[in-house]
Scaffold this motif. Structure first.
Motif, PDB file in Angstrom:
ATOM      1  N   UNK A  37     -92.972  19.879 -81.595  1.00  0.00           N
ATOM      2  CA  UNK A  37     -93.094  18.426 -81.529  1.00  0.00           C
ATOM      3  C   UNK A  37     -92.308  17.777 -80.413  1.00  0.00           C
ATOM      4  N   UNK A  38     -91.554  16.746 -80.799  1.00  0.00           N
ATOM      5  CA  UNK A  38     -90.840  15.936 -79.806  1.00  0.00           C
ATOM      6  C   UNK A  38     -89.808  16.733 -79.026  1.00  0.00           C
ATOM      7  N   UNK A  39     -89.201  17.735 -79.625  1.00  0.00           N
ATOM      8  CA  UNK A  39     -88.216  18.548 -78.901  1.00  0.00           C
ATOM      9  C   UNK A  39     -88.876  19.237 -77.707  1.00  0.00           C
ATOM     10  N   UNK A  40     -90.061  19.784 -77.918  1.00  0.00           N
ATOM     11  CA  UNK A  40     -90.796  20.427 -76.822  1.00  0.00           C
ATOM     12  C   UNK A  40     -91.222  19.393 -75.786  1.00  0.00           C
ATOM     13  N   UNK A  41     -91.707  18.242 -76.264  1.00  0.00           N
ATOM     14  CA  UNK A  41     -92.162  17.212 -75.334  1.00  0.00           C
ATOM     15  C   UNK A  41     -91.013  16.735 -74.450  1.00  0.00           C
ATOM     16  N   UNK A  42     -89.859  16.516 -75.039  1.00  0.00           N
ATOM     17  CA  UNK A  42     -88.688  16.085 -74.251  1.00  0.00           C
ATOM     18  C   UNK A  42     -88.282  17.171 -73.243  1.00  0.00           C
ATOM     19  N   UNK A  43     -88.271  18.419 -73.702  1.00  0.00           N
ATOM     20  CA  UNK A  43     -87.909  19.526 -72.812  1.00  0.00           C
ATOM     21  C   UNK A  43     -88.913  19.652 -71.664  1.00  0.00           C
ATOM     22  N   UNK A  44     -90.143  19.195 -71.889  1.00  0.00           N
ATOM     23  CA  UNK A  44     -91.176  19.231 -70.843  1.00  0.00           C
ATOM     24  C   UNK A  44     -91.052  18.069 -69.874  1.00  0.00           C
ATOM     25  N   UNK A  45     -90.135  17.146 -70.146  1.00  0.00           N
ATOM     26  CA  UNK A  45     -89.913  16.022 -69.252  1.00  0.00           C
ATOM     27  C   UNK A  45     -90.624  14.743 -69.643  1.00  0.00           C
ATOM     28  N   UNK A  46     -91.225  14.727 -70.824  1.00  0.00           N
ATOM     29  CA  UNK A  46     -91.920  13.518 -71.257  1.00  0.00           C
ATOM     30  C   UNK A  46     -90.909  12.423 -71.595  1.00  0.00           C
ATOM     31  N   UNK A  47     -91.256  11.197 -71.224  1.00  0.00           N
ATOM     32  CA  UNK A  47     -90.417  10.051 -71.562  1.00  0.00           C
ATOM     33  C   UNK A  47     -90.720   9.619 -72.996  1.00  0.00           C
ATOM     34  N   UNK A  48     -89.880   8.735 -73.526  1.00  0.00           N
ATOM     35  CA  UNK A  48     -90.111   8.247 -74.883  1.00  0.00           C
ATOM     36  C   UNK A  48     -91.456   7.526 -74.983  1.00  0.00           C
ATOM     37  N   UNK A  49     -91.822   6.788 -73.946  1.00  0.00           N
ATOM     38  CA  UNK A  49     -93.118   6.101 -73.943  1.00  0.00           C
ATOM     39  C   UNK A  49     -94.282   7.072 -74.015  1.00  0.00           C
ATOM     40  N   UNK A  50     -94.167   8.192 -73.295  1.00  0.00           N
ATOM     41  CA  UNK A  50     -95.223   9.205 -73.322  1.00  0.00           C
ATOM     42  C   UNK A  50     -95.294   9.883 -74.698  1.00  0.00           C
ATOM     43  N   UNK A  51     -94.126  10.141 -75.275  1.00  0.00           N
ATOM     44  CA  UNK A  51     -94.086  10.757 -76.606  1.00  0.00           C
ATOM     45  C   UNK A  51     -94.684   9.808 -77.640  1.00  0.00           C
ATOM     46  N   UNK A  52     -94.332   8.533 -77.546  1.00  0.00           N
ATOM     47  CA  UNK A  52     -94.898   7.540 -78.471  1.00  0.00           C
ATOM     48  C   UNK A  52     -96.411   7.451 -78.312  1.00  0.00           C
ATOM     49  N   UNK A  53     -96.888   7.496 -77.073  1.00  0.00           N
ATOM     50  CA  UNK A  53     -98.329   7.470 -76.798  1.00  0.00           C
ATOM     51  C   UNK A  53     -99.011   8.663 -77.471  1.00  0.00           C
ATOM     52  N   UNK A  54     -98.445   9.841 -77.278  1.00  0.00           N
ATOM     53  CA  UNK A  54     -99.015  11.041 -77.868  1.00  0.00           C
ATOM     54  C   UNK A  54     -99.022  10.953 -79.394  1.00  0.00           C
ATOM     55  N   UNK A  55     -97.910  10.528 -79.967  1.00  0.00           N
ATOM     56  CA  UNK A  55     -97.806  10.442 -81.420  1.00  0.00           C
ATOM     57  C   UNK A  55     -98.718   9.370 -82.016  1.00  0.00           C
ATOM     58  N   UNK A  56     -99.121   8.391 -81.216  1.00  0.00           N
ATOM     59  CA  UNK A  56    -100.000   7.319 -81.699  1.00  0.00           C
ATOM     60  C   UNK A  56    -101.482   7.688 -81.600  1.00  0.00           C
ATOM     61  N   UNK A  57    -101.790   8.829 -81.000  1.00  0.00           N
ATOM     62  CA  UNK A  57    -103.197   9.217 -80.884  1.00  0.00           C
ATOM     63  C   UNK A  57    -103.785   9.417 -82.275  1.00  0.00           C
ATOM     64  N   UNK A  58    -105.041   9.014 -82.449  1.00  0.00           N
ATOM     65  CA  UNK A  58    -105.666   9.195 -83.765  1.00  0.00           C
ATOM     66  C   UNK A  58    -105.825  10.681 -84.107  1.00  0.00           C
ATOM     67  N   UNK A  59    -105.790  10.970 -85.370  1.00  0.00           N
ATOM     68  CA  UNK A  59    -105.887  12.346 -85.844  1.00  0.00           C
ATOM     69  C   UNK A  59    -107.169  13.023 -85.370  1.00  0.00           C
ATOM     70  N   UNK A  60    -108.258  12.270 -85.276  1.00  0.00           N
ATOM     71  CA  UNK A  60    -109.528  12.877 -84.863  1.00  0.00           C
ATOM     72  C   UNK A  60    -109.480  13.445 -83.445  1.00  0.00           C
ATOM     73  N   UNK A  61    -108.507  13.004 -82.631  1.00  0.00           N
ATOM     74  CA  UNK A  61    -108.395  13.538 -81.273  1.00  0.00           C
ATOM     75  C   UNK A  61    -107.966  15.011 -81.253  1.00  0.00           C
ATOM     76  N   UNK A  62    -107.492  15.513 -82.394  1.00  0.00           N
ATOM     77  CA  UNK A  62    -107.178  16.939 -82.458  1.00  0.00           C
ATOM     78  C   UNK A  62    -108.445  17.788 -82.354  1.00  0.00           C
TER      79      UNK A  62
END
Length: 147
Positions: A37-62
């Motif tokens: 999750x967020x630990x990997x995203x942060x380690x990949x260089x994602x900003x909080x805004x990018x992480x929030x964007x990803x986490x806000x994606x609808x479930x159907x996008x999986x």
């Protein structure tokens, strides 16, 4: 009826190995994102805004994400096995990539930091690579290289 053997062109092995490496990274990213999750995203260089964007994606996008990633990995393996089902696996991957790209165009990502500016183009690159692999597998199938 004659049984003709079609010689495997050298480029099938090159495309197959490179596609497996490329798509293997997509599979790694998929697994790490979903397990760490967020630990990997942060380690990949994602900003909080990018992480929030990803986490806000609808479930159907999986669904398109899963199709895109695992269709491509399966397609790469099937291509190396010279199996004609590679065409369908890469077609599923292309469908997932295009759906993800369209979602991103309709719901753009927040402003990216300069160090990650290339991420803006990554969905396009993924869709182009998926289209190439689907075309390549289809072409190899038409030539009788895939069984």
């Amino acid at each position: 009826m004659t049984d003709m053997t079609v010689k495997t062109p050298w480029h099938l092995w090159a495309v197959g190995v490179v596609s497996l490496l490329w798509n293997g990274f997509g599979a790694y990213d998929f697994i790490m994102t979903n397990t760490q999750g967020e630990a990997y995203m942060r380690a990949s260089g994602m900003t909080q805004g990018m992480i929030d964007y990803f986490n806000a994606m609808p479930t159907w996008m999986y669904v398109p994400w899963t199709l895109g990633v695992w269709g491509a990995v399966l397609g790469s393996i099937l291509l190396l096995l010279r199996n004609r089902l590679a065409v369908w696996a890469f077609a599923a991957s292309l469908l997932g990539a295009v759906a993800s790209l369209l979602f991103g165009l309709i719901h753009p990502m927040p402003e990216l930091p300069e160090a990650m500016a290339m991420m803006k183009w990554m969905p396009w690159l993924i869709a182009v690579v998926a289209a190439f692999l689907a075309w390549y597998a289809w072409t190899m199938g038409k030539r009788g290289v895939l069984r």
